[in-house]
Design a protein around this motif. Structure first.
Motif, PDB file in Angstrom:
ATOM      1  N   THR A 109      -8.261  -2.676  -5.132  1.00  0.00           N
ATOM      2  CA  THR A 109      -8.749  -2.394  -3.782  1.00  0.00           C
ATOM      3  C   THR A 109      -9.420  -1.019  -3.775  1.00  0.00           C
ATOM      4  OG1 THR A 109      -6.865  -1.129  -2.907  1.00  0.00           O
ATOM      5  CG2 THR A 109      -6.648  -3.551  -2.960  1.00  0.00           C
ATOM      6  N   ASP A 148     -14.521  -3.493  -8.087  1.00  0.00           N
ATOM      7  CA  ASP A 148     -13.971  -2.193  -7.711  1.00  0.00           C
ATOM      8  C   ASP A 148     -14.547  -0.995  -8.440  1.00  0.00           C
ATOM      9  OD1 ASP A 148     -12.100  -2.428  -5.459  1.00  0.00           O
ATOM     10  OD2 ASP A 148     -11.349  -4.045  -6.705  1.00  0.00           O
ATOM     11  N   LEU A 195      -5.011  -9.666  -2.554  1.00  0.00           N
ATOM     12  CA  LEU A 195      -5.432  -8.310  -2.211  1.00  0.00           C
ATOM     13  C   LEU A 195      -5.562  -8.129  -0.707  1.00  0.00           C
ATOM     14  CD1 LEU A 195      -8.132  -7.855  -5.003  1.00  0.00           C
ATOM     15  CD2 LEU A 195      -5.792  -6.968  -4.994  1.00  0.00           C
ATOM     16  N   ASP A 196      -6.107  -9.134  -0.032  1.00  0.00           N
ATOM     17  CA  ASP A 196      -6.243  -9.045   1.425  1.00  0.00           C
ATOM     18  C   ASP A 196      -4.879  -8.950   2.094  1.00  0.00           C
ATOM     19  OD1 ASP A 196      -8.988  -9.137   1.226  1.00  0.00           O
ATOM     20  OD2 ASP A 196      -9.140 -11.280   1.649  1.00  0.00           O
ATOM     21  N   LEU A 199      -3.359  -5.478   1.670  1.00  0.00           N
ATOM     22  CA  LEU A 199      -3.943  -4.497   2.584  1.00  0.00           C
ATOM     23  C   LEU A 199      -3.511  -4.737   4.028  1.00  0.00           C
ATOM     24  CD1 LEU A 199      -7.504  -4.300   1.000  1.00  0.00           C
ATOM     25  CD2 LEU A 199      -5.769  -2.498   0.990  1.00  0.00           C
ATOM     26  N   ALA A 206     -10.102  -3.950   3.160  1.00  0.00           N
ATOM     27  CA  ALA A 206     -10.967  -3.301   2.170  1.00  0.00           C
ATOM     28  C   ALA A 206     -12.131  -2.590   2.851  1.00  0.00           C
ATOM     29  CB  ALA A 206     -11.466  -4.319   1.164  1.00  0.00           C
TER      30      ALA A 206
END
Length: 243
Positions: A109, A148, A195-196, A199, A206
């Motif tokens: 991220t 990234d 990843l979402d 976060l 992101a």
């Protein structure tokens, strides 16, 4: 980014290459098509894929990966291509990587962009200078997945070109459209939802992290502290912006 044509480039053997052209700048201009491309690993480009990259005007490749990620090209890299290997991570700094950033999904991220830039300004400055001073023609910079490490460099280049943080964040998120196919081809799970969710648990996204990172950083000052010169910045803007 209304009115921008699709930036995605379907080079055979690559899954996540896209042109950084067509993005609006704060003074009413646009970034130039063909100047800079961000991408996933180019090792798997076929002969046709390299022909497509060269046909797009690419003359310089900047590889941001660590040495242990390098592998032989599937097809011969054309003689017209100059390749610069410039690992971005500084992975040998165990004080930085051995704690928060090496384990868990946070390295996938933009959360580490600000800390990395403050710790290693010279590394990012050197990559931006290489883009600015590359031979005439297009420059492609890439990491493994094109999200990234490539995203950090794209953030810096676009910020110096005068692109608004919200548009830089929107460009970053375009990788989420392309990476599922890369994961599938490699027999991997799609990391995007993981990843979402990571976060969201931290009350952010992101795109929001990129906007906040740029709000907290004076990109020009940080990179000049790392060795980027005023001449480099002028050359970068001349490369990146439509006349």
């Amino acid at each position: 980014m209304q009115g921008r044509r699709s930036p995605h480039l379907d080079w055979e053997g690559s899954f996540n290459a896209r042109d950084l052209g067509g993005l609006p700048t704060g003074d009413g201009g646009r970034t130039r098509w063909g100047a800079a491309v961000r991408a996933d690993s180019l090792d798997a480009l076929t002969e046709r894929g390299w022909e497509e990259a060269c046909g797009h005007g690419i003359r310089t490749v900047i590889d941001l990966r660590n040495e242990d990620e390098w592998s032989a090209d599937v097809s011969a890299r054309p003689a017209s291509i100059t390749t610069l290997r410039m690992p971005l991570d500084e992975i040998e700094d165990r004080e930085f990587w051995g704690g928060e950033w090496e384990t868990g999904p946070q390295f996938g991220t933009p959360l580490y962009y600000g800390p990395h830039l403050r710790r290693f300004p010279a590394t990012s400055a050197a990559v931006v200078a290489a883009i600015a001073n590359a031979e005439p023609g297009g420059v492609v910079f890439h990491c493994a997945g094109g999200q990234d490490r490539s995203g950090q460099v794209a953030m810096l280049v676009l910020a110096l070109a005068g692109v608004d943080p919200e548009d830089i964040a929107e460009d970053y998120l375009l990788s989420r459209e392309r990476l599922p196919a890369r994961h599938a081809a490699r027999g991997e799970d799609d990391q995007g939802p993981i990843l979402d969710a990571f976060l969201r648990e931290r009350g952010t996204s992101a795109g929001q992290v990129i906007v906040e990172t740029l709000a907290a950083l004076d990109v020009e000052e940080v990179l000049m502290d790392g060795g980027l010169s005023g001449s480099d910045i002028r050359k970068l803007r001349a490369r990146m912006l439509d006349p």
